[in-house]
Motif scaffolding. Sequence first.
Motif, short mmCIF file in Angstrom:
data_model
loop_
_atom_site.label_atom_id
_atom_site.label_comp_id
_atom_site.label_asym_id
_atom_site.label_seq_id
_atom_site.Cartn_x
_atom_site.Cartn_y
_atom_site.Cartn_z
N PHE A 214 0.85 -1.18 0.00
CA PHE A 214 0.00 0.00 0.00
C PHE A 214 0.89 1.24 0.00
N ASN A 215 0.28 2.40 -0.15
CA ASN A 215 1.05 3.64 -0.12
C ASN A 215 1.73 3.84 1.24
N ASP A 216 1.10 3.32 2.30
CA ASP A 216 1.63 3.55 3.65
C ASP A 216 2.12 2.29 4.34
N GLY A 217 2.23 1.17 3.63
CA GLY A 217 2.71 -0.03 4.30
C GLY A 217 2.58 -1.28 3.45
N THR A 218 2.72 -2.43 4.13
CA THR A 218 2.70 -3.72 3.44
C THR A 218 1.85 -4.72 4.22
N LEU A 219 1.32 -5.70 3.50
CA LEU A 219 0.55 -6.79 4.08
C LEU A 219 1.08 -8.11 3.51
N THR A 220 1.33 -9.07 4.41
CA THR A 220 1.78 -10.40 4.01
C THR A 220 0.93 -11.44 4.70
N VAL A 221 0.40 -12.39 3.92
CA VAL A 221 -0.43 -13.46 4.46
C VAL A 221 0.14 -14.79 3.97
N ALA A 238 -0.51 -13.90 9.32
CA ALA A 238 -0.65 -12.62 8.63
C ALA A 238 0.10 -11.53 9.38
N THR A 239 0.76 -10.65 8.62
CA THR A 239 1.51 -9.55 9.20
C THR A 239 1.24 -8.28 8.40
N GLY A 240 0.94 -7.19 9.13
CA GLY A 240 0.75 -5.90 8.49
C GLY A 240 1.61 -4.85 9.15
N ARG A 241 2.25 -4.01 8.35
CA ARG A 241 3.08 -2.93 8.86
C ARG A 241 2.73 -1.65 8.09
N PHE A 242 2.35 -0.58 8.83
CA PHE A 242 1.89 0.64 8.19
C PHE A 242 2.49 1.86 8.88
N ALA A 243 2.57 2.96 8.15
CA ALA A 243 3.08 4.22 8.68
C ALA A 243 1.93 5.21 8.81
N ASP A 245 2.33 8.40 10.21
CA ASP A 245 2.96 9.64 9.77
C ASP A 245 4.47 9.44 9.86
N ASP A 246 5.22 10.51 9.86
CA ASP A 246 6.67 10.39 9.91
C ASP A 246 7.18 9.87 11.25
N THR A 247 6.34 9.89 12.27
CA THR A 247 6.76 9.50 13.62
C THR A 247 6.17 8.16 14.04
N TRP A 248 4.87 7.94 13.76
CA TRP A 248 4.15 6.80 14.32
C TRP A 248 3.98 5.68 13.30
N ARG A 249 4.13 4.46 13.80
CA ARG A 249 3.91 3.27 13.01
C ARG A 249 2.91 2.37 13.74
N TYR A 250 2.19 1.57 12.98
CA TYR A 250 1.28 0.62 13.61
C TYR A 250 1.22 -0.64 12.73
N GLY A 251 0.70 -1.71 13.30
CA GLY A 251 0.62 -2.96 12.55
C GLY A 251 -0.05 -4.05 13.34
N PHE A 252 -0.02 -5.25 12.83
CA PHE A 252 -0.66 -6.37 13.49
C PHE A 252 0.01 -7.67 13.08
N GLU A 253 -0.19 -8.68 13.90
CA GLU A 253 0.25 -10.03 13.59
C GLU A 253 -0.86 -11.01 13.98
#
Length: 254
Positions: A214-221, A238-243, A245-253
């Motif tokens: 994605f524009n702000d991150g990636t998804l892998t399943v 499944a793993t998701g990693r997203f941005a 903003d320039d400071t904060w990141r979030y995601g899931f497993e």
Amino acid sequence: NAVVSASGNVEAWQNDNILRADKITFDRNTNVAAASGHVVMVQPDGQVLFSDYAELTEGLRDGVLRGMRALLAENGRLVANGARRTDGKINELSRAVYTTCNLCAADPTRPPLWQIRARAAVQDGENKKIEYRDAVVDFMGVPVAYFPYIWHTDPSVRRASGFLVPDFGSSKHLGGFLRAPYFWAIDEQSDATITPTLSTQNFLNVSTEYRRRFNDGTLTVNGGVGIDRKEPQAAVFATGRFAYDDTWRYGFEI
């Protein structure tokens, strides 16, 4: 007689097709250009063809080449005794050899690490693939496989759907096994690799890896289904990693 001859480092061009040779003769009656001696053809897509002798028509798009050598993308090298070029897109080759390996600098006559030799081949520039008939795959000069028909994508293609190199062997839990992964280029942002595994102890297992950017991150399943200890089994990771903003990141497993 309406025949024009030029010799000595000659260069001719038409419609983004460039022809260089030691000598070029052009017949205005038949619109045939004959080139001999260090013939070089530069195509609009950047592909470069080398030949000992060539006769070209239709604005240097069609013709017959003797002793053709092509330098493709990603170090692809295609050599043939003869070639017939049609519409600037289709090359029909006789006694063709393809590899992406460099020749040995100390001994260029040595065979490359691997190569495909074929009685006949077709380089399809429109569909971006190279087809072979009566093909033999050599490894270090030794034939290891024969295919009545085989094809692969042109090396200029960055991503294309198709089978990857198979894998086989044996293990404690599978016994003898064979894996044949298939790569699926879904679109510009996502793809998947589907890998069926045939084995003597668990018969068939299928695993899949799905990737999306994605524009702000990636998804892998990653997922798989199969038979283990005579019972159906399945797993999903499944793993998701997203941005944010320039400071904060979030995601899931999962």
